[in-house]
Design an enzyme around this catalytic site. Sequence first.
Site: not given
Ligand SMILES: *Cc1c(COP(=O)(O)O)cnc(C)c1O
Length: 397
Positions: A90, A112, A378
């Site tokens: 992010k 948000e 992610s």
């Molecule tokens: C917020 C988040 C997501 C989901 O958000 P996307 O916009 O779909 O990437 C996925 N993995 C992690 C670790 C997150 O913090």
Amino acid sequence: MKTYQVDKNGYYGRFGGAYIPEILHQCVQDLRDNYLKILESDDFKREFDQLLRDYVGRPSPLYLAKRLSDKYGCKIYLKREDLNHTGAHKINNTIGQILLARRMGKSRIIAETGAGQHGVATATVCALMDMKCVVYMGKTDVERQHANVQKMEMLGAIVVPVTSGNMTLKDATNEAIRDWCCHPSDTHYIIGSTVGPHPYPDMVARLQSVISAEIKKQLMEKEGRDYPDYLIACVGGGSNAAGTIYHYVDDERVKIILAEAGGKGILSGMSAATIQLGKEGIIHGARTLVMQDEDGQIEEPYSISAGLDYPGIGPIHANLSATGRARVLAINDDEALNAAFELTRMEGIIPALESAHALGALPKVEFAPGTVVVLTVSGRGDKDMDTYIKNLNIRDL
Ligand SMILES: *Cc1c(COP(=O)(O)O)cnc(C)c1O
């Protein structure tokens, strides 16, 4: 040439666009007129690249997970967004958007947040750039994600608990939009995923596209070719997936698998599998797939992972699914938990619960031997330790 990227009107096939109240028209138009000019300027690129390198710690490694590869009979590379500063992808987006906001003369940032991850990433860059920061968060989420609220406050943000609706992410988003309507001239709204009115989905995808730009280089070094056979990522709103596929989306040699949150099962009534359960509609300024009842009322999504329970989905992904370009799998809570424990025990990496949904896709796909798979981790699992520990004793590891 056929493309899955945005068209000049802000659409991906029939999805996307900007369905916004009149009062926001000028703000969104300003953003639309300026975002490409700014993102493509040398001055922006220099500052963005430098911060991604020295502050975030990029490039994130592309790691060949040997034991996992042996188990699934293919070559699995993990794109390690979990190693970024603040623990997930992010931060790539929030750094990009705050640099853009400064160049557009804005002095105040709003955001948000659901689980609080995007709120923390936003509060982080606001501290870095000395900008005022207000984060809207559903009251229910404020209570269940207390550690992130404390981080945001320590970073200097004002966290506003939202008490309308179910007091979760969708209500926080509505409140942020309301704030933006009241302060259109000095405020930039940092949206945390590839959702919202055009140009947000395209802008966020471009800021996250560093993920696939790095994959190209790293695969070239490791495999002697710059593309994989498969890309796998989880989708909440879709930003880590959009970044993972950005430079490959029009390359049909590369198969795309998107993992959404099945919750307790897509037919259980407790799910966040928006692509499979959603119907076309408009949410937060974009035409996309929306979890809604017969009257068009938005249904509350459920997932064990707080970052995946958004009742909409990025228009990019709605189109990838509708056109058959991407295969979409719903991964249930227990499958994601198993996948998280598997990665932890086989590779010594504790993933975020969101990322565990991408890992949960591995047993559902038949890979030919030698197939090259890149799976985006992610984020890291620190924030999910309570959930993991609660589920540790009920399984035989
Ligand atoms: C917020 C988040 C997501 C989901 O958000 P996307 O916009 O779909 O990437 C996925 N993995 C992690 C670790 C997150 O913090």
